[in-house]
Design a protein around this motif. Sequence first.
Motif, PDB file in Angstrom:
ATOM      1  N   ILE A   1      -7.012  48.326 -14.934  1.00  0.00           N
ATOM      2  CA  ILE A   1      -7.537  47.156 -15.786  1.00  0.00           C
ATOM      3  C   ILE A   1      -8.026  47.522 -17.064  1.00  0.00           C
ATOM      4  CG2 ILE A   1      -9.195  45.291 -15.466  1.00  0.00           C
ATOM      5  CD1 ILE A   1      -9.709  46.080 -12.643  1.00  0.00           C
ATOM      6  N   TRP A   2      -7.475  47.214 -17.986  1.00  0.00           N
ATOM      7  CA  TRP A   2      -7.738  47.771 -19.452  1.00  0.00           C
ATOM      8  C   TRP A   2      -8.174  46.359 -20.469  1.00  0.00           C
ATOM      9  CZ3 TRP A   2      -5.434  46.362 -24.072  1.00  0.00           C
ATOM     10  CH2 TRP A   2      -5.821  47.041 -25.176  1.00  0.00           C
ATOM     11  N   GLY A   3      -9.298  46.853 -21.311  1.00  0.00           N
ATOM     12  CA  GLY A   3      -9.343  45.825 -22.192  1.00  0.00           C
ATOM     13  C   GLY A   3      -9.806  46.651 -23.536  1.00  0.00           C
ATOM     14  N   LYS A   4      -9.518  46.086 -24.628  1.00  0.00           N
ATOM     15  CA  LYS A   4     -10.008  46.818 -25.876  1.00  0.00           C
ATOM     16  C   LYS A   4     -11.131  47.000 -26.055  1.00  0.00           C
ATOM     17  CE  LYS A   4      -9.646  44.599 -30.013  1.00  0.00           C
ATOM     18  NZ  LYS A   4      -9.372  43.830 -31.131  1.00  0.00           N
ATOM     19  N   ASP A   5     -12.182  45.935 -25.503  1.00  0.00           N
ATOM     20  CA  ASP A   5     -13.607  46.198 -25.349  1.00  0.00           C
ATOM     21  C   ASP A   5     -13.917  45.532 -23.788  1.00  0.00           C
ATOM     22  OD1 ASP A   5     -13.432  43.233 -25.735  1.00  0.00           O
ATOM     23  OD2 ASP A   5     -13.419  43.529 -28.008  1.00  0.00           O
ATOM     24  N   SER A   6     -15.225  45.461 -23.759  1.00  0.00           N
ATOM     25  CA  SER A   6     -15.754  45.141 -22.457  1.00  0.00           C
ATOM     26  C   SER A   6     -15.566  43.499 -22.333  1.00  0.00           C
ATOM     27  CB  SER A   6     -17.343  45.314 -22.592  1.00  0.00           C
ATOM     28  OG  SER A   6     -18.134  44.848 -23.446  1.00  0.00           O
ATOM     29  N   GLU A   7     -15.425  42.791 -23.536  1.00  0.00           N
ATOM     30  CA  GLU A   7     -15.002  41.380 -23.105  1.00  0.00           C
ATOM     31  C   GLU A   7     -13.974  41.259 -22.469  1.00  0.00           C
ATOM     32  OE1 GLU A   7     -15.495  37.152 -25.764  1.00  0.00           O
ATOM     33  OE2 GLU A   7     -16.307  38.671 -26.509  1.00  0.00           O
ATOM     34  N   ASN A   8     -12.960  41.776 -23.318  1.00  0.00           N
ATOM     35  CA  ASN A   8     -11.580  41.657 -22.872  1.00  0.00           C
ATOM     36  C   ASN A   8     -11.235  42.382 -21.574  1.00  0.00           C
ATOM     37  OD1 ASN A   8      -9.921  40.215 -25.112  1.00  0.00           O
ATOM     38  ND2 ASN A   8     -11.195  41.656 -26.389  1.00  0.00           N
ATOM     39  N   LEU A   9     -11.947  43.166 -21.327  1.00  0.00           N
ATOM     40  CA  LEU A   9     -11.921  44.029 -19.967  1.00  0.00           C
ATOM     41  C   LEU A   9     -12.191  42.806 -18.691  1.00  0.00           C
ATOM     42  CD1 LEU A   9     -11.567  46.622 -18.490  1.00  0.00           C
ATOM     43  CD2 LEU A   9     -14.085  47.016 -18.436  1.00  0.00           C
ATOM     44  N   MET A  10     -13.272  42.092 -18.971  1.00  0.00           N
ATOM     45  CA  MET A  10     -13.371  41.063 -18.029  1.00  0.00           C
ATOM     46  C   MET A  10     -12.500  40.122 -17.983  1.00  0.00           C
ATOM     47  SD  MET A  10     -16.339  41.655 -16.305  1.00  0.00           S
ATOM     48  CE  MET A  10     -16.706  40.168 -15.833  1.00  0.00           C
ATOM     49  N   THR A  11     -11.721  40.009 -18.903  1.00  0.00           N
ATOM     50  CA  THR A  11     -10.627  39.066 -19.038  1.00  0.00           C
ATOM     51  C   THR A  11      -9.627  39.464 -17.881  1.00  0.00           C
ATOM     52  OG1 THR A  11     -11.048  38.273 -21.176  1.00  0.00           O
ATOM     53  CG2 THR A  11      -8.914  37.623 -20.302  1.00  0.00           C
ATOM     54  N   ALA A  12      -9.112  40.651 -18.064  1.00  0.00           N
ATOM     55  CA  ALA A  12      -8.248  41.514 -17.288  1.00  0.00           C
ATOM     56  C   ALA A  12      -8.703  41.474 -15.955  1.00  0.00           C
ATOM     57  CB  ALA A  12      -7.994  42.753 -17.750  1.00  0.00           C
ATOM     58  N   ALA A  13      -9.920  41.759 -15.587  1.00  0.00           N
ATOM     59  CA  ALA A  13     -10.594  41.907 -14.263  1.00  0.00           C
ATOM     60  C   ALA A  13     -10.454  40.744 -13.250  1.00  0.00           C
ATOM     61  CB  ALA A  13     -11.992  42.379 -14.280  1.00  0.00           C
ATOM     62  N   ARG A  14     -10.225  39.471 -14.021  1.00  0.00           N
ATOM     63  CA  ARG A  14     -10.387  38.204 -13.174  1.00  0.00           C
ATOM     64  C   ARG A  14      -9.112  38.208 -12.496  1.00  0.00           C
ATOM     65  NH1 ARG A  14     -13.129  33.994 -16.213  1.00  0.00           N
ATOM     66  NH2 ARG A  14     -11.788  32.572 -15.055  1.00  0.00           N
ATOM     67  N   LEU A  15      -8.040  39.203 -12.845  1.00  0.00           N
ATOM     68  CA  LEU A  15      -6.659  38.948 -12.151  1.00  0.00           C
ATOM     69  C   LEU A  15      -6.779  40.030 -10.908  1.00  0.00           C
ATOM     70  CD1 LEU A  15      -4.112  38.651 -15.048  1.00  0.00           C
ATOM     71  CD2 LEU A  15      -4.698  36.787 -13.364  1.00  0.00           C
ATOM     72  N   VAL A  16      -7.468  40.905 -10.582  1.00  0.00           N
ATOM     73  CA  VAL A  16      -7.709  41.556  -9.538  1.00  0.00           C
ATOM     74  C   VAL A  16      -7.587  40.793  -8.133  1.00  0.00           C
ATOM     75  CG1 VAL A  16      -9.097  43.277  -7.903  1.00  0.00           C
ATOM     76  CG2 VAL A  16      -9.320  43.467 -10.615  1.00  0.00           C
ATOM     77  N   PRO A  17      -6.869  40.911  -7.263  1.00  0.00           N
ATOM     78  CA  PRO A  17      -6.657  39.860  -6.080  1.00  0.00           C
ATOM     79  C   PRO A  17      -7.859  39.493  -5.226  1.00  0.00           C
ATOM     80  CG  PRO A  17      -4.715  41.520  -6.357  1.00  0.00           C
ATOM     81  CD  PRO A  17      -5.817  41.851  -7.303  1.00  0.00           C
ATOM     82  N   MET A  18      -7.924  38.181  -5.314  1.00  0.00           N
ATOM     83  CA  MET A  18      -9.317  37.935  -4.513  1.00  0.00           C
ATOM     84  C   MET A  18      -8.948  36.510  -3.719  1.00  0.00           C
ATOM     85  SD  MET A  18     -12.888  37.153  -6.586  1.00  0.00           S
ATOM     86  CE  MET A  18     -12.188  35.347  -7.208  1.00  0.00           C
ATOM     87  N   LEU A  19      -8.639  35.528  -4.501  1.00  0.00           N
ATOM     88  CA  LEU A  19      -8.195  34.300  -3.869  1.00  0.00           C
ATOM     89  C   LEU A  19      -6.622  34.400  -3.739  1.00  0.00           C
ATOM     90  CD1 LEU A  19     -10.467  31.733  -5.767  1.00  0.00           C
ATOM     91  CD2 LEU A  19     -10.871  32.711  -3.768  1.00  0.00           C
ATOM     92  N   THR A  20      -6.177  33.760  -2.689  1.00  0.00           N
ATOM     93  CA  THR A  20      -4.591  33.646  -2.399  1.00  0.00           C
ATOM     94  C   THR A  20      -4.175  32.525  -3.560  1.00  0.00           C
ATOM     95  OG1 THR A  20      -5.112  31.952  -0.716  1.00  0.00           O
ATOM     96  CG2 THR A  20      -4.843  34.209  -0.050  1.00  0.00           C
ATOM     97  N   GLY A  21      -2.830  32.555  -3.648  1.00  0.00           N
ATOM     98  CA  GLY A  21      -2.020  31.595  -4.309  1.00  0.00           C
ATOM     99  C   GLY A  21      -2.075  31.642  -5.848  1.00  0.00           C
ATOM    100  N   VAL A  22      -2.824  32.753  -6.386  1.00  0.00           N
ATOM    101  CA  VAL A  22      -2.895  32.978  -7.836  1.00  0.00           C
ATOM    102  C   VAL A  22      -1.602  33.233  -8.427  1.00  0.00           C
ATOM    103  CG1 VAL A  22      -4.213  34.085  -9.422  1.00  0.00           C
ATOM    104  CG2 VAL A  22      -5.385  33.355  -7.655  1.00  0.00           C
ATOM    105  N   GLY A  23      -0.805  34.128  -8.051  1.00  0.00           N
ATOM    106  CA  GLY A  23       0.508  34.538  -8.405  1.00  0.00           C
ATOM    107  C   GLY A  23       0.095  35.662  -9.226  1.00  0.00           C
ATOM    108  N   GLN A  24      -0.360  36.855  -9.127  1.00  0.00           N
ATOM    109  CA  GLN A  24      -0.310  37.751 -10.067  1.00  0.00           C
ATOM    110  C   GLN A  24       0.941  38.813  -9.653  1.00  0.00           C
ATOM    111  OE1 GLN A  24      -2.910  37.050  -7.872  1.00  0.00           O
ATOM    112  NE2 GLN A  24      -5.050  37.477  -8.583  1.00  0.00           N
ATOM    113  N   PRO A  25       1.802  38.955 -10.795  1.00  0.00           N
ATOM    114  CA  PRO A  25       2.863  39.883 -10.485  1.00  0.00           C
ATOM    115  C   PRO A  25       2.543  41.175 -10.818  1.00  0.00           C
ATOM    116  CG  PRO A  25       2.824  38.843 -12.785  1.00  0.00           C
ATOM    117  CD  PRO A  25       1.687  38.318 -11.939  1.00  0.00           C
ATOM    118  N   ASP A  26       3.217  42.289 -10.842  1.00  0.00           N
ATOM    119  CA  ASP A  26       2.976  43.948 -10.969  1.00  0.00           C
ATOM    120  C   ASP A  26       2.292  44.013 -12.198  1.00  0.00           C
ATOM    121  OD1 ASP A  26       4.342  43.880  -8.666  1.00  0.00           O
ATOM    122  OD2 ASP A  26       5.911  45.251  -9.420  1.00  0.00           O
TER     123      ASP A  26
END
Length: 892
Positions: A832-857
């Motif tokens: 999980i990478w972000g240019k800064d801490s705010e953008n890091l949180m944007t990417a972290a939202r996609l860590v699998p948690m709820l079903t049906g979200v559809g995160q590819p590789d």
Amino acid sequence: MMYGARCLSIHAILSVLSSVLAFGVVQHEDSMLPLGARGPGTIAFSSEWQAVGPFQIGTREATWNADPLEQYGGFRQLEYDTNSFFRSSIAMNGSVGWELVAATELSNNITNARCALSFSFPSVDWPFISTVYGWAGFQYQAWARGEITVSGTETTSLILYTDQILEFWLDGEPYFGGDFYTYRKAPPVLHLEPGTHRIDIRLVRDVRAMGGIGEPTINVVLEMRLCTNALERTRESILISDNVNGRLVSPYASLSLRNSHPESAIKITRVQSSVNEITAELLHDEGLIIAPGQTRPISFSVSLNSRNATIINARVFYHLVDEENFESSLSVTQQLRLRSTYDPQKFTFMHPGGIVSYTIIRPPARNASCDFNQDSLPVLLQFHGAGVEAENDMVAHSLDPVADLCSWVLFPTGITPWSGDDWHAWGFADVEAAVASIPEWINHTNWEGSAVNIDRWIVSGHSNGGQGTWYALTHIPDKIVAAAPVSGYSSIQNYVPYHLWHPMEPRRYAVLQAASNDYRHELLVENGRGIPILQQHGSIDDNVPAFNSRLMSLLISQAGYSTNYVELPNRNHWFDTVMTTDALKAFYRASVKLDTVSSKLENFTFVVSNPGTMGSKGGFQVDHLEDPGQYGRIDVQVSFQRCEYRVRTSNILQFRYLGSACSNPAFIVDEEEITTDCAGIVCSTLYFSRNTAEKRWQFSGTTPQIPSRFGKQLGAMDAILRSKGPFIILYEEDSAYPTAVQISRNLYQYFSADSEVTKDLEKKHMSTGNVITISTGQFPPRSDNRHPIQQIGDTLSVRDGSGEWHKYNDEEVPAAIFLQDVGDDSRLELVIWGKDSENLMTAARLVPMLTGVGQPDFVLLGKSSGLKGVEGAVAMGFFDHMWNVTESSYFS
């Protein structure tokens, strides 16, 4: 992370020093490590809240953000103004403004505060929208703002429950994950200064979680509770097996603890029992570290030294990581539940993720009349519906009317009341581990009754469990004797249609949908050929409409076989005997006499969505797809007389044959005869691979060719959940620590998963579990540089399937999330990478948690992702068996 000292009075310090000089280590009987004093005062929520909305959102889209207020810098940047209006596609006149909403329940005092809120937005013509879009029209998003007031003179440590809230911001800091299903297992720990604190909550209405009948309101609850000790037990009790005839049927137990200290990690050193009748011992050899703000399950073993023991007392010893000589302890006492041998009983076992789970097990009854000749009996699995615990009487006793059934009966949990992830990656691993643990129950109880065949499954389930039944049937057909999905939905996408997502380019949408290929049961129905299936559904079911079962019955008939479909007139979703109707009782009794039939089929098809989760059909198992973003397919025609197997493939790179072939089998693959070198011997487990350069098949031998990516590593991003041990969450920069703890909290909240949060990069190669690495600025170190996503300076480069490099600067792509190989075994790493801490949180939202979200590789998020969701992704797609980007991936 800074680790600070605890607060002690001068008198207490002198007392501690005196004890250390005398004994070396301070041990207090049931002593708790205090957080320090706080001045008198109250914690309070505001009675009036400012709200803006509603806005459109699709099923499970919130994880991708897609927030229209990001056009203005986000709700956090807006101030209440009755003259301000914002465009909305679902509101009258296409716009919405601010409104004031009063709390429906409010209580504030010294130790806790509670605020209930209800949002309905009555100005919207909801019936008309739902007439056009169905349940999808009852889904929407909005924002609301209130205040938390802390009075007194000292910093206050408290936990915040966020029932049915997925996201909130507190004093400008984001928190994603919340507690969407009201588990109340892992609330965030807050350390608030005296004064007023602004809290912004994102309201997301989800039909699967909140229902599709009645007014589409959003009812949320916020609750604060004061923390008084550094280490606190969650509201959960000890997870422990039942006491059957004076002994525990399993030694495994678990207790969940939270570190509420503002700065210091806590080390759990041991678990003991303070009564002679019980022995308890921590299962973590070197102790266990709980990071500040983290909740972790503590696994330990328990044995009864007396058959008369009725109470368990577990005492947990711990200390701050930098203060080994100041040891404290916490005690938990719990009544043991007594059961007899033939009752449904709680049986604990180890989940592959390194946590203690449980199932309800019912052995074959003493009076079971088995009028057939079998050395061992099958396992009848009953998958529960959403929001129900397996130990609940409505589940555990749902098969009491067939107590004399000739089978072993399991009611698995799937880990949580929402079955982890709809009985998929994490939840289905729990099912497999539960079945595999039955021999442990037999050995531990000295069972002398009928044996068990853990490879013969009769699967059934209700509602979400009905969907889980379809999953088992389509994914491991060679183990399935029979299947009975009851009131189940056909797939996540069909349950509540994916309308009203932010518009996106069709190729982006194709990748999004392909990431959920493994759960589209309606596209996998051919895998059930030859297996007896009974479908049952109530005709007026307003929770899971009967359309789902009717559709599956239709598609199965189009696949060339049939199911016994029973639709119950004027029956709704649930009634007391829903799992033991006359049709189901007859089906169970007939099924226990059957054996698996796949090996006897003369022709069949096996559709493969993900080789990492699918078993075999008719002895054929796929190891690799050419493009994992597309389905694979094997069509087989068998001549048992000639011992000939004619196989046609589509998008298959490697497969194996597991059956008992004759001494000279013939395999004809895509019209080419393959020599197997099996003349004169009986061959089994034969491997076949396709030479893509020469476009021809070849026999690979009796041992597999292991590529760079294989087994449990395969699949979309949720492959990270197939961890063999606790997760390791690595972070380098202190600014990334809040994100690390938040991911840990979400993993525990939604999966009861364990994780270690650490800055020690060596832990990456010292554990058995999958790794989640969090980084800002530069990518974390790699063992090699062959991965197709590279970073040079502030440029991210991605090599596509043709070898072309796509390059983006960190303004174009400020955040990214992707899988990679750990480098030393079959484990996975999620970066999980972000240019800064705010953008890091944007990417972290996609860590699998709820079903049906559809995160590819992999997903590279553009600067407009917050506003546009998936449409804001600059690149997204899949990696093949060699970690190369596939042709089905997307680049803008």
